[in-house]
Design a protein around this motif. Structure first.
Motif, short mmCIF file in Angstrom:
data_model
loop_
_atom_site.label_atom_id
_atom_site.label_comp_id
_atom_site.label_asym_id
_atom_site.label_seq_id
_atom_site.Cartn_x
_atom_site.Cartn_y
_atom_site.Cartn_z
N ILE A 172 55.65 19.19 -1.19
CA ILE A 172 55.62 19.68 -2.39
C ILE A 172 54.31 18.43 -4.05
CG2 ILE A 172 56.34 20.69 -5.11
CD1 ILE A 172 58.42 21.35 -3.24
N PHE A 173 53.37 19.26 -3.82
CA PHE A 173 52.79 18.18 -4.82
C PHE A 173 53.23 18.60 -5.90
CE2 PHE A 173 51.25 17.25 -0.51
CZ PHE A 173 51.80 16.33 0.32
N GLN A 174 52.36 17.56 -7.07
CA GLN A 174 51.97 17.91 -8.60
C GLN A 174 50.72 17.51 -9.40
OE1 GLN A 174 55.29 17.91 -11.04
NE2 GLN A 174 54.57 19.13 -12.49
N GLY A 175 50.04 18.20 -9.88
CA GLY A 175 49.31 18.08 -10.79
C GLY A 175 49.33 16.89 -11.65
N LYS A 176 48.74 15.97 -11.83
CA LYS A 176 49.12 15.04 -12.60
C LYS A 176 49.23 15.82 -14.06
CE LYS A 176 48.18 10.18 -11.97
NZ LYS A 176 46.73 9.63 -12.02
N ILE A 177 49.87 15.50 -15.13
CA ILE A 177 50.35 15.76 -16.39
C ILE A 177 49.59 14.58 -17.32
CG2 ILE A 177 51.19 16.54 -18.42
CD1 ILE A 177 53.06 17.62 -16.12
N THR A 233 50.29 26.84 3.76
CA THR A 233 49.90 25.86 2.75
C THR A 233 49.98 27.24 1.65
OG1 THR A 233 47.44 26.50 2.51
CG2 THR A 233 48.22 24.53 2.98
N ALA A 234 50.77 26.96 0.47
CA ALA A 234 50.85 27.72 -0.43
C ALA A 234 50.69 27.21 -1.93
CB ALA A 234 52.61 28.39 -0.63
N TRP A 235 50.21 28.08 -2.35
CA TRP A 235 49.60 27.32 -4.10
C TRP A 235 50.27 28.66 -4.86
CZ3 TRP A 235 44.32 24.90 -4.65
CH2 TRP A 235 44.77 23.97 -5.66
N HIS A 236 51.31 27.14 -6.54
CA HIS A 236 51.93 27.67 -7.79
C HIS A 236 51.16 29.23 -8.58
CE1 HIS A 236 54.60 28.54 -11.08
NE2 HIS A 236 55.62 27.71 -10.76
N PRO A 237 51.17 30.62 -8.77
CA PRO A 237 50.71 31.10 -9.34
C PRO A 237 50.30 30.98 -10.22
CG PRO A 237 53.23 31.85 -9.31
CD PRO A 237 52.79 30.69 -8.44
N ALA A 238 50.82 29.52 -11.39
CA ALA A 238 50.29 29.29 -12.08
C ALA A 238 50.18 27.86 -13.14
CB ALA A 238 51.23 29.89 -13.25
N ASP A 239 50.96 27.31 -11.92
CA ASP A 239 51.32 25.22 -12.50
C ASP A 239 50.12 25.06 -11.17
OD1 ASP A 239 52.45 26.01 -14.86
OD2 ASP A 239 54.08 25.45 -14.08
N GLU A 277 45.93 28.99 7.73
CA GLU A 277 45.83 30.01 6.18
C GLU A 277 45.22 29.17 5.25
OE1 GLU A 277 50.07 30.62 5.15
OE2 GLU A 277 50.56 31.70 7.51
N CYS A 278 44.87 29.95 3.61
CA CYS A 278 44.36 29.76 2.87
C CYS A 278 44.53 30.23 1.66
CB CYS A 278 42.47 29.73 3.03
SG CYS A 278 41.85 31.99 2.67
N CYS A 279 44.90 29.19 0.46
CA CYS A 279 45.10 30.18 -0.72
C CYS A 279 44.18 29.39 -2.09
CB CYS A 279 46.70 29.35 -0.15
SG CYS A 279 46.75 27.98 -0.87
N TRP A 280 44.20 30.32 -3.20
CA TRP A 280 43.83 30.49 -4.06
C TRP A 280 44.79 29.52 -5.06
CZ3 TRP A 280 38.81 32.21 -4.98
CH2 TRP A 280 38.39 33.61 -4.39
N GLU A 338 55.27 30.88 1.14
CA GLU A 338 55.11 30.96 -0.26
C GLU A 338 55.96 31.63 -1.17
OE1 GLU A 338 53.43 34.99 -0.86
OE2 GLU A 338 53.06 33.93 1.15
N PHE A 339 54.56 31.78 -2.15
CA PHE A 339 55.40 31.21 -4.35
C PHE A 339 56.13 32.77 -4.12
CE2 PHE A 339 53.93 27.08 -4.50
CZ PHE A 339 54.71 25.65 -5.03
N ASN A 340 57.33 32.94 -5.46
CA ASN A 340 57.04 34.58 -5.45
C ASN A 340 56.36 34.45 -6.73
OD1 ASN A 340 58.37 32.90 -7.69
ND2 ASN A 340 59.86 34.59 -7.92
N TYR A 341 56.14 35.73 -7.60
CA TYR A 341 55.68 35.94 -8.67
C TYR A 341 55.12 34.75 -9.36
CZ TYR A 341 53.59 39.74 -5.78
OH TYR A 341 53.78 41.04 -4.90
N SER A 342 56.91 34.13 -10.20
CA SER A 342 56.69 33.45 -10.72
C SER A 342 56.39 31.95 -10.76
CB SER A 342 57.95 33.43 -11.66
OG SER A 342 58.90 33.75 -10.46
N GLY A 343 56.86 31.94 -9.52
CA GLY A 343 56.17 30.66 -9.20
C GLY A 343 57.84 29.42 -9.03
N ASP A 344 58.60 30.15 -9.92
CA ASP A 344 60.14 29.20 -9.76
C ASP A 344 60.75 29.64 -8.49
OD1 ASP A 344 59.59 28.51 -12.50
OD2 ASP A 344 60.68 30.88 -12.86
N LEU A 345 60.49 30.15 -7.37
CA LEU A 345 61.06 30.17 -6.15
C LEU A 345 59.78 29.94 -5.36
CD1 LEU A 345 63.88 33.07 -6.40
CD2 LEU A 345 64.47 31.11 -6.68
N LEU A 346 60.44 29.33 -3.89
CA LEU A 346 59.86 28.59 -3.37
C LEU A 346 60.24 29.48 -1.89
CD1 LEU A 346 56.69 27.19 -1.79
CD2 LEU A 346 58.17 24.93 -1.96
N ALA A 347 59.80 30.30 -0.65
CA ALA A 347 60.70 30.81 0.55
C ALA A 347 59.53 29.63 1.33
CB ALA A 347 60.66 31.69 0.96
#
Length: 445
Positions: free
Chosen positions: A439-444, A420-426, A345-348, A33-42
């Motif tokens: 942890i995977f990150q979208g290509k910038i 699975t969990a998706w960062h709330p903004a990124d 589970e599923c996530c947006w 689970e990401f927190n509301y800002s996405g800076d922490l992941l538990a």
């Protein structure tokens, strides 16, 4: 994060990994689970531990470090218990973690096992007080009669220490196993759901909760369905939904009555009689339900598919995405090895334009709702190097197999991505593959 056939998903690195091929059962990750800002992941695991990762800030000397998550705090949340009245062992496994919105410098999260919910405070300390009057520097109490002068304590800097302390323990309210917790948008209450009941709690009150849903029949032999998941609406504090093992979702409004046994809306897709089989009821059971961030839609996951519903249309889903339709021919063997009862589970994503859910063989699926494109990706150490693009995977169901395809008969059903969990903004996602966290990150671009 765009979902394309030449996937724009870029692997950052693997955060947790087992050093040996045989891992302890306690290390298997049971929630992410990401927190509301996405800076922490538990993450929570079967051993009752919670591990929190913190996102690194941008660094000029290490431009790629933005997005890296490093261990921030680890603590034992739950211990194994024994219910002597029912002669029942209560596992320490963490079923769910939910963050509370941050109000001050500290962070708060709820964690639950089958029976007990705990509210944890995670705070930082980088200063310590020195110069006490009533005790020595080593902590021993001084004789009050020998104190001849008063000192003013001073704060001195120290190495950063992250402390996790339990602030509340919410216990003895569930007869059956807790499968969901959800924090309300009023930030004062939350719900907890087990197989037959949903309770409403106040975050400040531990000794009582209000039963808001009770589907337990007078005679347990008449039991036909159980509650599988429940969640509060992200903006309307009086609305929540719960899903059932019969493949239905009920939306309830707490303003209508104190006991929400009568739903306001009922979401169910009519079954196609031509496709009915022995397994129909099992695979239609909903394992997860999630509101979109906007609150207009919700998503439900059953065994073979993920569905997006418009809250204003109860008769059928807006979208149905097949997750692993090729397993329909394998249902018999999946029933024999109990995999058919796996709860995916599923996530947006942050903008509600894409959804993600897991599958077998360490595969996970992403669906772009705008372009209707989808992609299958694999979380594995062998096939990926850090910062390399992930190659889409394809499953071959019969006939001639192409070079990059994998046969449905060679899928490993012991390797499954349930959480699975998706960062709330990124464009950052977290995928739990047994005892590894990727942890995977979208290509910038």
């Amino acid at each position: 994060m765009e979902v394309e056939s030449d996937s724009h998903i870029h692997m950052c690195w693997q955060v947790l990994s087992a050093r040996t091929k045989k891992w302890p059962l306690a290390d298997i990750i049971s929630t992410v689970e990401f927190n509301y800002s996405g800076d922490l992941l538990a993450t929570g695991d079967k051993g009752g531990r919670v591990v929190i990762f913190q996102r690194e800030q941008e660094n000029k000397s290490r431009p790629h470090s933005r997005g890296e998550y490093n261990v921030y705090s680890t603590f034992q949340s739950h211990e194994p218990e024994f219910d002597y009245l029912k002669s029942l062992e209560i596992e320490e496994k963490i079923n769910k973690i939910r963050w509370l919105p941050q109000q001050n410098a500290a962070h708060f999260l709820l964690s639950t096992n089958d029976k007990t919910i705990k509210l944890w405070k995670i705070s930082e300390r980088d200063k310590r007080a020195e110069g006490y009057n009533l005790k020595d520097e080593d902590g021993r109490l001084r004789d009050p009669f020998r104190i001849t002068a008063l000192r003013v304590p001073i704060l001195k800097p120290m190495d950063l220490m992250v402390e996790a302390s339990p602030r509340r323990i919410f216990a003895n309210a569930h007869t059956y196993h807790i499968n969901s917790i959800s924090v309300n948008s009023d930030h004062e209450t939350y719900l907890s759901a087990d197989d037959l009941r949903i309770n409403l709690w106040h975050l400040e009150i531990t000794d009582r909760s209000f039963n808001i849903v009770d589907i337990k029949p007078a005679n347990m032999e008449e039991l036909t369905e159980v509650i599988t998941a429940a969640e509060f609406h992200p903006h309307q504090c009086n609305v929540f939904v719960y899903s059932s093992s019969k493949g239905t979702i009920r939306l309830c409004d707490m303003r209508s009555s104190a006991l929400c046994d009568r739903h306001s809306k009922f979401f169910e897709e009519p079954e196609d009689p031509s496709s009915r089989s022995f397994f129909s009821e099992i695979i239609s059971s909903i394992s997860d339900v999630k509101f979109s961030h906007s609150g207009r839609y919700m998503m439900s996951r059953d065994y073979l598919s993920v569905k997006v519903w418009d809250l204003n249309m109860e008769s059928r889903p807006l979208e149905t995405h097949q997750v692993h339709e090729y397993l329909r021919s394998k249902l018999c063997s999946l029933y024999e090895n109990d995999c058919i009862f796996d709860k995916f589970e599923c996530c947006w994503n942050g903008s509600d334009s894409a959804i993600m859910t897991g599958s077998y063989n360490n595969f996970f699926r992403m669906f772009d709702r705008d372009t209707r494109r989808d992609v299958t990706l694999e979380a594995s150490r062998e096939s990926s190097k850090p910062r390399a693009s992930l190659k889409p995977r394809k499953v071959c169901t019969g006939g001639k197999r192409k070079k990059d395809e994998i046969s449905v008969d060679s899928l490993d059903f012991n390797k499954k991505i349930l959480h699975t969990a998706w960062h709330p903004a990124d464009s950052v996602i977290a995928v739990a593959a047994t005892n590894n966290l990727y942890i995977f990150q979208g290509k910038i671009n």
